[in-house]
Motif scaffolding. Structure first.
Motif, PDB file in Angstrom:
ATOM      1  N   HIS A 194      14.245  -8.051   9.122  1.00  0.00           N
ATOM      2  CA  HIS A 194      13.260  -7.560   8.361  1.00  0.00           C
ATOM      3  C   HIS A 194      12.369  -6.475   9.054  1.00  0.00           C
ATOM      4  O   HIS A 194      11.905  -6.871  10.153  1.00  0.00           O
ATOM      5  CB  HIS A 194      12.328  -8.812   7.674  1.00  0.00           C
ATOM      6  CG  HIS A 194      13.146  -9.594   6.834  1.00  0.00           C
ATOM      7  ND1 HIS A 194      13.035  -9.546   5.665  1.00  0.00           N
ATOM      8  CD2 HIS A 194      13.731 -10.624   7.167  1.00  0.00           C
ATOM      9  CE1 HIS A 194      13.758 -10.666   5.075  1.00  0.00           C
ATOM     10  NE2 HIS A 194      14.279 -11.543   6.177  1.00  0.00           N
ATOM     11  N   LEU A 198       6.153 -10.350   7.219  1.00  0.00           N
ATOM     12  CA  LEU A 198       6.337 -11.095   5.878  1.00  0.00           C
ATOM     13  C   LEU A 198       5.097 -12.093   5.788  1.00  0.00           C
ATOM     14  O   LEU A 198       4.426 -12.406   6.955  1.00  0.00           O
ATOM     15  CB  LEU A 198       7.684 -11.763   5.940  1.00  0.00           C
ATOM     16  CG  LEU A 198       8.822 -10.974   5.958  1.00  0.00           C
ATOM     17  CD1 LEU A 198      10.057 -11.756   6.302  1.00  0.00           C
ATOM     18  CD2 LEU A 198       8.939 -10.254   4.627  1.00  0.00           C
ATOM     19  N   ARG A 236      10.992 -12.780  -0.533  1.00  0.00           N
ATOM     20  CA  ARG A 236      11.925 -12.366   0.418  1.00  0.00           C
ATOM     21  C   ARG A 236      12.996 -13.827   0.852  1.00  0.00           C
ATOM     22  O   ARG A 236      13.888 -13.555   1.477  1.00  0.00           O
ATOM     23  CB  ARG A 236      11.578 -11.971   1.680  1.00  0.00           C
ATOM     24  CG  ARG A 236      10.822 -10.595   1.222  1.00  0.00           C
ATOM     25  CD  ARG A 236      11.475  -9.433   0.877  1.00  0.00           C
ATOM     26  NE  ARG A 236      11.122  -8.254   0.379  1.00  0.00           N
ATOM     27  CZ  ARG A 236      10.482  -7.905  -0.512  1.00  0.00           C
ATOM     28  NH1 ARG A 236      10.919  -8.683  -1.669  1.00  0.00           N
ATOM     29  NH2 ARG A 236       9.952  -6.718  -0.800  1.00  0.00           N
ATOM     30  N   GLU A 250       6.717 -10.592   0.436  1.00  0.00           N
ATOM     31  CA  GLU A 250       6.250  -9.448   1.180  1.00  0.00           C
ATOM     32  C   GLU A 250       4.882  -9.841   1.500  1.00  0.00           C
ATOM     33  O   GLU A 250       4.203 -10.490   0.828  1.00  0.00           O
ATOM     34  CB  GLU A 250       6.567  -8.193   0.279  1.00  0.00           C
ATOM     35  CG  GLU A 250       5.630  -8.357  -0.980  1.00  0.00           C
ATOM     36  CD  GLU A 250       5.803  -7.044  -1.926  1.00  0.00           C
ATOM     37  OE1 GLU A 250       5.710  -6.077  -1.120  1.00  0.00           O
ATOM     38  OE2 GLU A 250       6.075  -7.184  -3.118  1.00  0.00           O
ATOM     39  N   TYR A 251       4.167  -8.966   2.478  1.00  0.00           N
ATOM     40  CA  TYR A 251       3.019  -9.110   2.873  1.00  0.00           C
ATOM     41  C   TYR A 251       2.162  -7.956   2.309  1.00  0.00           C
ATOM     42  O   TYR A 251       2.568  -6.797   2.623  1.00  0.00           O
ATOM     43  CB  TYR A 251       2.934  -8.868   4.585  1.00  0.00           C
ATOM     44  CG  TYR A 251       1.625  -8.650   4.920  1.00  0.00           C
ATOM     45  CD1 TYR A 251       0.492  -9.774   4.794  1.00  0.00           C
ATOM     46  CD2 TYR A 251       0.963  -7.468   5.697  1.00  0.00           C
ATOM     47  CE1 TYR A 251      -0.916  -9.395   5.186  1.00  0.00           C
ATOM     48  CE2 TYR A 251      -0.251  -7.355   6.034  1.00  0.00           C
ATOM     49  CZ  TYR A 251      -1.334  -8.150   5.843  1.00  0.00           C
ATOM     50  OH  TYR A 251      -2.436  -8.059   6.110  1.00  0.00           O
TER      51      TYR A 251
END
Length: 441
Positions: A194, A198, A236, A250-251
């Motif tokens: 990634h 996250l 995710r 997702e952040y």
């Protein structure tokens, strides 16, 4: 007369406290049942029904006591107050927030360097380069580490406290603590594969050790990986770390709406929040998905004016856990059919929740008694107030569908109104100050 009113109000307050205590006992019993194994929960159906009946009675009594107290308070407010009793209030002292840098700056740069080398968070060459860079800027080593994004302030604190091993979370590396709740803890993490950070929302072991529940959660999370919309926080996958299990999303560098409830809410901001939230609900409806647990903390707003809904991935059992844990604070945003056992529910319940949240923000700020108050129509478009009222129809069939509500707001919604919202800007600044470098992650 004042003594008589005080006696009545004190009596009501005491009864209210008794009902709240009884209500808490019922909620604890229900929470223990939800936390049991499926077999045990199945065997307690009759007990759950009895608790539900008691819960409804307790809530009705609380509402009655609350109304009595409101009446008495209004009667007191109408009484004349002798001039000699008027006392100037003492200005409240502003709240002093802890300096997030205090702990890491309390030790010398050399000591911090030694602890970093021992933790293997940074290698010796990197630490040496950072010390030289800090010296050239006349800054401290910790400040240079965070500025260069070599490590976060949270990671430095963990190292100083001797908790460096807690930065490893299964296959993820924890870089920050985002939220600590009763049911779960949310971390900012990095993972191989990634390219962006996250958010890992890890359930407490009490709720994640059951394999059947874990598997149900896994299935929901895997299914929602393709559920992609600009107003939905993207899923995710999932993460396992010992007995702990949680979701990976997702952040979103943002603040949640619960941090803004009660503050001045411009009409444009209210319209933009409703429009973007309803766009997400309409998209979910087309996919056959409903949230059913929307509340202000599940609505995120970024500095770019983007609104995103969080929590579509919660399975039914986790929603029930939240309902027990949050009680009335969650019910005030829930539609009648969600609160009625056995009733069919769909995305119109989410339409109700968005209207309830928006109405709360408007009424708390303006002090108006209801959306039909004429004074509101001077600041808020009548079409918006009428729409919010129809969205809260007690019957689901009386509410507009999400896409119909979106059509009404389409020409009035502008994300710029959120960017220009002063209180949102203030909250985002506090966000950066308390957790340096997080928004840029």
């Amino acid at each position: 007369m004042m003594d008589q009113q005080s006696a009545i109000s004190n009596d009501s307050l005491n009864q209210l406290r008794n009902e709240l205590t009884r209500l808490a006992q019922i909620r604890e019993s229900v929470a223990r049942s939800v936390g049991s194994s499926p077999a045990e929960t199945s065997g307690n159906i009759e007990s759950l029904r009895r608790w539900q009946g008691e819960l409804e009675i307790a809530l009705a009594q609380i509402e009655t006591r609350s109304r009595e107290i409101d009446v008495h308070q209004r009667q007191w407010a109408s009484l004349p107050v002798p001039k000699q009793e008027v006392i100037s209030p003492i200005p409240a002292k502003p709240a002093i927030k802890d300096d997030p840098w205090k702990e890491v700056l309390s030790i010398s740069d050399d000591e911090l360097a030694d602890r970093l080398r021992a933790s293997t968070l940074l290698d010796a060459n990197k630490i040496s380069w950072l010390k030289q860079s800090a010296a050239s800027r006349s800054s401290r080593l910790a400040e240079e580490i965070v500025r260069s994004r070599s490590a976060s302030l949270f990671e430095l604190k963990q190292i100083i406290q001797g908790k460096g091993n807690e930065l490893n979370l299964g296959q993820a590396r924890v870089t920050d603590l985002l939220h600590e709740g009763a049911v779960a803890t949310t971390y900012l993490v990095t993972m191989k594969g990634h390219d962006r950070p996250l958010a890992a929302r890890m359930l407490k072991p009490l709720w994640s050790r059951d394999p059947a529940r874990r598997r149900q959660y896994e299935i929901v999370l895997d299914a929602l990986k393709t559920f992609i919309h600009p107003n939905v926080v993207g899923v995710r996958g999932w993460l396992m770390a010992g007995e702990r299990f949680g979701s990976l999303t997702e952040y979103v560098p943002s603040v949640s709406l619960d941090q803004l409830v009660g503050l001045p809410c411009p009409a444009g901001a209210a319209v933009a929040i409703c429009h973007q939230s309803l766009s997400a609900i309409a998209f979910a409806e087309r996919a056959g998905i409903a949230h059913l647990s929307l509340r202000p903390s599940r609505i995120l707003i970024s500095s770019t004016g983007q609104v995103q809904l969080l929590g579509f991935s919660e399975p039914d059992w986790l929603r029930r856990v939240h309902a027990c844990e949050r009680g009335r604070s969650l019910q005030q945003y829930s539609s009648p059919e969600v609160l009625t056992p056995g009733q069919a529910v769909d995305s119109r319940a989410d339409v109700y929740s968005i209207a309830a949240i928006a109405s709360q923000m408007i009424l708390q700020y303006t002090g108006a008694a209801s959306l039909s108050d004429r004074s509101l129509r001077e600041e808020y478009p009548p079409e918006v107030l009428d729409l919010l009222s129809s969205m809260q129809d007690p019957l689901a069939t009386g509410r507009p569908r999400a896409h119909e509500a979106v059509d009404v707001l389409e020409g009035m919604a502008d994300p710029q109104s959120l960017i220009d919202w002063p209180d949102l800007a203030v909250r985002l600044e506090e966000f950066d100050r308390q957790m340096p470098g997080r928004r840029a992650a």
